[in-house]
Design an enzyme around this catalytic site. Sequence first.
Site, PDB file in Angstrom:
ATOM      1  N   THR A 129       0.802  -1.221   0.000  1.00 62.70           N
ATOM      2  CA  THR A 129       0.000   0.000   0.000  1.00 62.70           C
ATOM      3  C   THR A 129       0.842   1.282   0.000  1.00 62.70           C
ATOM      4  OG1 THR A 129      -1.667  -1.229   1.231  1.00 62.70           O
ATOM      5  CG2 THR A 129      -1.905   1.172   1.171  1.00 62.70           C
ATOM      6  N   CYS A 146      -7.400  -1.487   7.632  1.00 60.60           N
ATOM      7  CA  CYS A 146      -6.106  -1.744   8.252  1.00 60.60           C
ATOM      8  C   CYS A 146      -6.239  -1.525   9.748  1.00 60.60           C
ATOM      9  CB  CYS A 146      -5.018  -0.837   7.693  1.00 60.60           C
ATOM     10  SG  CYS A 146      -3.432  -1.187   8.452  1.00 60.60           S
ATOM     11  N   THR A 156      -5.858  -8.226   7.788  1.00 61.38           N
ATOM     12  CA  THR A 156      -5.560  -8.824   9.091  1.00 61.38           C
ATOM     13  C   THR A 156      -6.726  -8.574  10.067  1.00 61.38           C
ATOM     14  OG1 THR A 156      -4.421  -6.797   9.724  1.00 61.38           O
ATOM     15  CG2 THR A 156      -3.060  -8.561   8.847  1.00 61.38           C
TER      16      THR A 156
HETATM   17  C1  LIG Z   1       4.130  -8.016   6.581  1.00 59.16           C
HETATM   18  C2  LIG Z   1       2.729  -7.677   6.165  1.00 59.16           C
HETATM   19  C3  LIG Z   1       2.426  -6.392   5.712  1.00 59.16           C
HETATM   20  C4  LIG Z   1       1.134  -6.096   5.295  1.00 59.16           C
HETATM   21  N1  LIG Z   1       0.869  -4.859   4.751  1.00 59.16           N
HETATM   22  C5  LIG Z   1      -0.334  -4.622   4.164  1.00 59.16           C
HETATM   23  C6  LIG Z   1      -0.588  -3.429   3.446  1.00 59.16           C
HETATM   24  O1  LIG Z   1       0.281  -2.556   3.305  1.00 59.16           O
HETATM   25  N2  LIG Z   1      -1.813  -3.254   2.888  1.00 59.16           N
HETATM   26  C7  LIG Z   1      -2.813  -4.203   2.978  1.00 59.16           C
HETATM   27  O2  LIG Z   1      -3.902  -4.016   2.420  1.00 59.16           O
HETATM   28  N3  LIG Z   1      -2.588  -5.354   3.669  1.00 59.16           N
HETATM   29  C8  LIG Z   1      -1.398  -5.575   4.236  1.00 59.16           C
HETATM   30  N4  LIG Z   1      -1.169  -6.765   4.886  1.00 59.16           N
HETATM   31  C9  LIG Z   1      -2.276  -7.739   5.030  1.00 59.16           C
HETATM   32  C10 LIG Z   1      -2.259  -8.814   3.946  1.00 59.16           C
HETATM   33  O3  LIG Z   1      -2.495  -8.292   2.673  1.00 59.16           O
HETATM   34  C11 LIG Z   1      -3.331  -9.886   4.214  1.00 59.16           C
HETATM   35  O4  LIG Z   1      -4.602  -9.333   4.032  1.00 59.16           O
HETATM   36  C12 LIG Z   1      -3.256 -10.495   5.603  1.00 59.16           C
HETATM   37  O5  LIG Z   1      -1.919 -10.630   6.019  1.00 59.16           O
HETATM   38  C13 LIG Z   1      -3.917 -11.871   5.637  1.00 59.16           C
HETATM   39  O6  LIG Z   1      -3.284 -12.750   4.750  1.00 59.16           O
HETATM   40  P1  LIG Z   1      -2.187 -13.851   5.245  1.00 59.16           P
HETATM   41  O7  LIG Z   1      -2.860 -14.664   6.298  1.00 59.16           O
HETATM   42  O8  LIG Z   1      -1.829 -14.616   4.004  1.00 59.16           O
HETATM   43  O9  LIG Z   1      -1.031 -13.075   5.779  1.00 59.16           O
HETATM   44  C14 LIG Z   1       0.116  -7.074   5.356  1.00 59.16           C
HETATM   45  C15 LIG Z   1       0.435  -8.352   5.839  1.00 59.16           C
HETATM   46  C16 LIG Z   1       1.715  -8.666   6.234  1.00 59.16           C
HETATM   47  C17 LIG Z   1       2.007 -10.052   6.727  1.00 59.16           C
END
Ligand SMILES: Cc1cc2nc3c(=O)[nH]c(=O)nc-3n(C[C@H](O)[C@H](O)[C@H](O)COP(=O)(O)O)c2cc1C
Length: 365
Positions: A76, A194, A260
């Site tokens: 983002t 977020c 998250t």
């Molecule tokens: C290190 C990290 C940074 C993240 N930064 C963003 C972000 O900048 N924008 C966003 O929409 N989601 C962000 N997320 C959320 C992920 O896109 C995702 O929705 C969330 O981690 C759930 O997926 P997962 O279980 O595969 O991690 C981030 C997740 C992680 C692990």
Amino acid sequence: MLAPPIYDIRKSYDENYQFGPFFSGIPPKQIPSSNQTIFLGKTVSSRVGIPAGPLLNSRWIGFYAKMGFDILTYKTVRSRYHASYPNPNCLYVPYHKTFDLEDLVHPLIGTLSYTPSSLNDITITNSFGMPSQSPEVWMQDVQKTHDLLAPGQVLVVSLVGTQQEDTDLASDFVRTAKMAREAGSDLLEVNFSCPNVKGKEGQLYQNPDASGAILKRLRKELGPNVSLIMKIGFIENPGQISALVEQTSPFLDAISAINTVSGQIINPEGHPALPGPGRERAGLCGGGIKPLSLRTIRRIRDAIRKLGKPITLIGVGGFNTVEDYPDFRDAGADFVMSATGAMWDPFLAYHVKQRTFSQDIIRKE
Ligand SMILES: Cc1cc2nc3c(=O)[nH]c(=O)nc-3n(C[C@H](O)[C@H](O)[C@H](O)COP(=O)(O)O)c2cc1C
């Protein structure tokens, strides 16, 4: 024992930005894909991608493209420089079972002193505050990224508006989207969710009217040749999901769910585990949130079906292993993305492709 993550959670956002990814293996030879399909008007070699998060810049995207992820989302960005919260930004949450809502009422322990024994075991919390490089830096970098993709791979740019004194939130969403467009991207994801930011932009998805109004502005200003994806968080109430889908669908091409899930994170001594104000709660991701993401995905799929509109659904949240992939497809996701899983297993897309490819061969024989 698992290999250490490619995104080093002991290092700060800035160190990962400058020096990552931390990988010492050999990228796989690409296997022929039997799963070529269309993602928002573009041909992609598979349905597997990485959501906004670990792909901090073009180096990260180039690396994961080589590893066979075909839909790559740039972390983002904002319309101006925004610093990250200080390190630590990620902690293990060694909870040993998946979460349901009642588990999130209580504080959860976050720690770096943990050694996961399997990929399923990995649930983390992350707390960055949605940092962004300045537009001069990220726009140039996004332009560079296009050349790093193979045929059948696409780039999505995730963006967020920032409430500022001189401009309202919707105008800043438009401004940032136009910058991403100028940098050559026509697949734009607006981040309406977020749990780690204090501003209104972190909770937009919980307000169908406000979400619809911002998307309407974006569609009007960007025109029909841009694909718009809305990233949302966990929603329990099916009525709220229907309202959100109804209000936003006239202006949307896709929904990405989920971001998250918010939880209160303490250290083993019982104090807030992440230093600084506003970080008592942080976003949970990885294996632990899979039931919550699948539940939300099923309900969004139902709402889309009822509406009868061709909205693409991207499933995210707890896709840590190759065995998770079909669960997301069965829940109704057209495409499936992994952030946490891909940080620990950069071969995840390769393994999914290998499996779907060999299953196709078996079917043909
Ligand atoms: C290190 C990290 C940074 C993240 N930064 C963003 C972000 O900048 N924008 C966003 O929409 N989601 C962000 N997320 C959320 C992920 O896109 C995702 O929705 C969330 O981690 C759930 O997926 P997962 O279980 O595969 O991690 C981030 C997740 C992680 C692990």
